[in-house]
Enzyme design. Structure first.
Site, PDB file in Angstrom:
ATOM      1  NE  ARG A  70      -0.228   0.277   4.979  1.00 52.48           N
ATOM      2  CZ  ARG A  70       0.702   1.105   5.427  1.00 52.48           C
ATOM      3  NH1 ARG A  70       1.033   2.175   4.722  1.00 52.48           N
ATOM      4  NH2 ARG A  70       1.324   0.880   6.571  1.00 52.48           N
ATOM      5  CB  SER A 137      -3.870   5.519   9.458  1.00 53.86           C
ATOM      6  OG  SER A 137      -3.429   6.048  10.686  1.00 53.86           O
ATOM      7  CG  LEU A 138      -7.416   7.103   4.435  1.00 52.27           C
ATOM      8  CD1 LEU A 138      -7.770   7.564   5.839  1.00 52.27           C
ATOM      9  CD2 LEU A 138      -7.772   8.190   3.434  1.00 52.27           C
ATOM     10  CB  CYS A 168       1.354   8.224   9.122  1.00 52.05           C
ATOM     11  SG  CYS A 168      -0.084   7.255   9.647  1.00 52.05           S
TER      12      CYS A 168
END
Length: 214
Positions: A70, A137-138, A168
Site C-alpha cells: 500500500r 489512517s489511510l 505514518c
C-alpha cells in the site's frame, strides 16, 4: 446491470491471509463483479508501506513488522481498531484515487460525528484528526483500475504500540481513539455506521453486512 455493494464483517483475522485474499480478489475480478468492503480487526502488528523508511520503526520489539504494497509509511494495527478494506472499481464509479481518499476521509468524519466526535481531514497529511491527534489512517493501492487496502479507525484500543514508531512517518504525532473521546462508543455500532457512510459516499444504498468470507 446495477450491482449492490457487498459488505463483509470478518471479525479478527490474520493480516497476511487477508492481504493475499485482497490481492487475489483484485487480480481476478471482472467488470461485472460487485464492489466489496471488508470490515475487520487484526492481531497486533506494524505494517510498512511502499514508501516506508526504516528510521520510522523506532523500537518494534516483539510486535511483527510486515512490508506491504500500500501507499504510505508505517502504522500499527491491533484489536479494537476497525479496519475497512475498500475494493472498488474506480473506473466504473467514475472516480480517481484522490476522490476515493476523500470518500474514505469523509466517511470517517461522518461516522465520528454520529458519536459526537468532531473530526477533520488535513490536505497535507491523509487521514482523519481530532484536535491535531490522528484517529484514522489511510493507505491504498490501485491495480487494474481497482482499489484495495483502505483505512484503519482507532475505536477502543491500546495505543501504546504507536509509541514504538513514528506513526505514518510523523515524529511525535499523537494518536487517539474514539473511546477516549466518548465513553459510550461500541465497536459493533461503529462498524455499521462506517459501512453505511462508505456506501453512501460511494453512491450505494446502505448495505446488509454479511458475516464471514461467504
Amino acid at each position: 446491470m446495477e450491482l449492490d455493494l457487498i459488505c463483509r464483517d470478518l471479525g479478527v483475522v490474520d493480516y497476511a491471509e487477508t492481504w493475499e485474499r485482497m490481492k487475489q480478489f483484485t487480480q481476478i475480478r471482472s467488470k461485472d463483479d460487485a464492489d466489496e468492503i471488508w470490515l475487520l480487526e487484526h492481531p497486533s502488528l506494524f505494517t510498512q508501506g511502499q514508501a516506508g523508511k526504516e528510521e520510522h520503526l523506532l523500537a518494534p520489539g516483539d510486535i511483527p513488522v510486515i512490508q506491504v504494497d500500500r501507499g504510505g509509511q508505517v502504522t500499527y494495527h491491533g484489536p479494537g481498531q476497525l479496519v475497512a478494506y475498500v475494493m472498488v472499481d474506480l473506473k466504473r464509479l467514475g472516480i480517481g484515487v484522490r476522490d476515493l481518499v476523500s470518500v474514505l476521509e469523509n466517511s470517517v468524519v461522518r461516522a465520528l460525528a454520529l458519536n459526537a466526535i468532531e473530526a477533520y481531514p488535513k490536505p497535507d497529511a491523509p487521514g482523519v484528526y481530532v484536535d491535531e491527534q490522528k484517529i484514522a489512517s489511510l493507505g491504498l493501492r490501485v491495480r487494474r483500475g481497482c482499489s484495495f487496502h483502505g483505512l484503519a479507525l482507532n475505536v477502543d484500543m491500546d495505543l501504546t504500540p504507536f509509541n514504538r514508531i513514528n506513526p505514518c512517518g510523523y515524529q511525535g504525532l499523537q494518536m487517539v481513539d474514539m473511546k477516549r473521546l466518548n465513553k459510550g462508543v461500541i465497536l459493533s455500532n461503529v462498524k455499521a455506521q462506517l459501512a453505511n457512510q462508505l456506501a453512501e459516499q460511494l453512491g450505494y444504498n446502505y448495505p446488509a453486512i454479511q458475516q464471514g468470507w461467504k
